[in-house]
Structure formats: structure tokens, C-alpha cells
Design a protein around this motif. Sequence first.
Motif, mmCIF file in Angstrom:
data_model
loop_
_atom_site.group_PDB
_atom_site.id
_atom_site.type_symbol
_atom_site.label_atom_id
_atom_site.label_comp_id
_atom_site.label_asym_id
_atom_site.label_seq_id
_atom_site.Cartn_x
_atom_site.Cartn_y
_atom_site.Cartn_z
ATOM 1 N N SER A 116 -23.085 23.214 41.065
ATOM 2 C CA SER A 116 -23.962 22.170 41.602
ATOM 3 C C SER A 116 -25.273 22.803 42.029
ATOM 4 O O SER A 116 -25.466 24.020 41.910
ATOM 5 N N ASN A 117 -26.162 21.972 42.571
ATOM 6 C CA ASN A 117 -27.439 22.488 43.058
ATOM 7 C C ASN A 117 -27.398 22.774 44.555
ATOM 8 O O ASN A 117 -28.443 22.998 45.172
ATOM 9 N N ILE A 118 -26.211 22.775 45.156
ATOM 10 C CA ILE A 118 -26.083 23.104 46.578
ATOM 11 C C ILE A 118 -26.224 24.613 46.746
ATOM 12 O O ILE A 118 -25.560 25.393 46.067
ATOM 13 N N SER A 119 -27.094 25.016 47.649
ATOM 14 C CA SER A 119 -27.352 26.429 47.870
ATOM 15 C C SER A 119 -26.297 27.043 48.791
ATOM 16 O O SER A 119 -25.747 26.376 49.677
ATOM 17 N N PHE A 120 -26.018 28.315 48.565
ATOM 18 C CA PHE A 120 -25.040 29.028 49.376
ATOM 19 C C PHE A 120 -25.669 29.460 50.693
ATOM 20 O O PHE A 120 -26.018 30.615 50.903
ATOM 21 N N PHE A 127 -28.565 34.057 45.729
ATOM 22 C CA PHE A 127 -28.287 34.674 44.431
ATOM 23 C C PHE A 127 -26.966 34.191 43.834
ATOM 24 O O PHE A 127 -26.685 34.430 42.665
ATOM 25 N N LEU A 128 -26.152 33.486 44.636
ATOM 26 C CA LEU A 128 -24.896 32.919 44.140
ATOM 27 C C LEU A 128 -25.079 31.506 43.588
ATOM 28 O O LEU A 128 -24.176 30.984 42.928
ATOM 29 N N ASP A 129 -26.218 30.902 43.859
ATOM 30 C CA ASP A 129 -26.433 29.503 43.482
ATOM 31 C C ASP A 129 -26.259 29.308 41.977
ATOM 32 O O ASP A 129 -26.796 30.071 41.168
ATOM 33 N N GLY A 130 -25.481 28.273 41.626
ATOM 34 C CA GLY A 130 -25.249 27.969 40.230
ATOM 35 C C GLY A 130 -24.287 28.902 39.529
ATOM 36 O O GLY A 130 -24.053 28.756 38.324
ATOM 37 N N LEU A 134 -23.561 40.769 38.521
ATOM 38 C CA LEU A 134 -24.962 40.362 38.553
ATOM 39 C C LEU A 134 -25.896 41.534 38.819
ATOM 40 O O LEU A 134 -27.108 41.359 38.943
ATOM 41 N N GLY A 135 -25.313 42.746 38.951
ATOM 42 C CA GLY A 135 -26.130 43.932 39.117
ATOM 43 C C GLY A 135 -26.431 44.277 40.558
ATOM 44 O O GLY A 135 -27.297 45.108 40.828
ATOM 45 N N LEU A 136 -25.729 43.690 41.516
ATOM 46 C CA LEU A 136 -25.945 44.014 42.920
ATOM 47 C C LEU A 136 -24.847 44.970 43.343
ATOM 48 O O LEU A 136 -23.802 44.576 43.836
ATOM 49 N N ALA A 137 -25.078 46.250 43.119
ATOM 50 C CA ALA A 137 -24.011 47.229 43.264
ATOM 51 C C ALA A 137 -23.668 47.510 44.719
ATOM 52 O O ALA A 137 -22.533 47.774 45.049
ATOM 53 N N VAL A 138 -24.645 47.482 45.613
ATOM 54 C CA VAL A 138 -24.375 47.808 47.005
ATOM 55 C C VAL A 138 -24.220 46.508 47.765
ATOM 56 O O VAL A 138 -25.129 46.038 48.433
ATOM 57 N N VAL A 139 -23.033 45.898 47.635
ATOM 58 C CA VAL A 139 -22.840 44.545 48.152
ATOM 59 C C VAL A 139 -22.964 44.481 49.658
ATOM 60 O O VAL A 139 -23.708 43.691 50.211
ATOM 61 N N ILE A 179 -15.717 37.140 45.193
ATOM 62 C CA ILE A 179 -17.149 36.935 45.176
ATOM 63 C C ILE A 179 -17.878 38.245 44.960
ATOM 64 O O ILE A 179 -18.859 38.298 44.224
ATOM 65 N N ALA A 180 -17.403 39.343 45.536
ATOM 66 C CA ALA A 180 -18.099 40.618 45.371
ATOM 67 C C ALA A 180 -18.080 41.058 43.916
ATOM 68 O O ALA A 180 -19.015 41.656 43.420
ATOM 69 N N GLY A 181 -16.988 40.776 43.201
ATOM 70 C CA GLY A 181 -16.912 41.140 41.796
ATOM 71 C C GLY A 181 -17.996 40.460 41.005
ATOM 72 O O GLY A 181 -18.622 41.062 40.132
#
Length: 203
Positions: A126-130, A159-162, A14-19, A7-9
Motif C-alpha cells: 500500500s501507500n502507507i508509510s512505515f 525505505f520499507l515503503d512499498g 536492499l543494500g543496507l548492510a549495517v541495519v 525485516i532485517a533480511g
Amino acid sequence: MSRDRFIAGGLFALGLAVVGGYAVSQFASPVMAQAEDGPGPNLVIEVAGSTSGQIVIDMLPDVAPKHVEQITALAREGAYDGVVFHRVIDGFMAQTGDVEFGKAGGDTRRAGMGGSNRPDLPAEFSNISFDRGVVGMARSQNPNSANSQFFIMFAPGTFLDGQYTVVGRVISGMEVVDAIKKGTGGNGEVTDPDQMVKVTVSE
């Protein structure tokens, strides 16, 4: 070819470098309403290591039928027994399920790069949110590369949704999830990680 499935990869892509810092600063100490047990099978995970206890996940075959079938089949085969939580980022998620390289007692330095003897799966977004307690499938940058690895959210991560396939929700044992040994550094690799000593399926 082995690819890092995590998931971190996906977050770096997605440009979120400081996970680690992002997850902790945005989602510290959320409250989760107890999810209800739905009609799908339950994945029952016995955890041991620095913490111990049972996690029960309500699987969602109506949302991701191919992924749920693969996970439950692997569990029934005993493939997940002894697999470590190789990447755990405080305030974000705990990842496990690498049946190829993630077995406790062996060399787990490649954990996160493997899958199983089953084929990779096409995405079932899906449309289920994380939300906190939601379980998603880890993958490489290829959306159709999920196989056996999955992650459990400590906190909401919309930010993981979809972007990742949702396969279930924790319905009991979230306190066990919270206590899983955390990794160090931005990528969350864990030294002497906790493990899923036994994973079974309850209908």
C-alpha cells in the motif's frame, strides 16, 4: 521449506548492510502522535518478560484484508500465545509471530524461519508509510512469503515503503513496545527474549 522471514533480511537485500547502526543513527527518539482507533478489529497483546504491559494494534482490513484475516484467525486460535520477540533492533523494529519455531520454553534458535499451518500470502502493498508504531508483515526475499510473523516499528523507516505489507498501527502501549528487550549485534537476535503471553482480538 523454511525460510528466514524477517525485516532485517529484506534490508540486507536492499543494500543496507549495517541495519542496527543505520536505524539508530537515522531514527533515534522519534515522537509519535497517538493513532486513532479505526473500524477494523484490534489485536491486543499482553507482553511479559523484562517488561510487561499491553499493546493494542488497530488492524487495517481495508488495506491488507488477507493478512489481517490470517493474523486475527491465528490470534483467535491462541497460536500467538507464548511467542517471543525473537529479533529486536534498537531504533528500528521489534519482530515476533513465529508460531512454528518461536514458542517460549522451547528451542527458539530457529525463530524467524517459521510460519504457521496456514499458507503464505500474496503481498498487499500500500501507500502507507512505515512510521513509528506501524505494524508490517515479515517475509523472505520473495514478496509473497508473509505468513504469521510481523514487526512493530520503533521509528520511521520509509525505505520499507512499498516493500512490506502494512497491517496495522499501535493505538496504545507504545511505551511497552519501546521497552521490549533489545537484541545484540546487527541482526538483533535476542537472548532470553520477551514474549507475547496472550494475544486476543477485540472487535
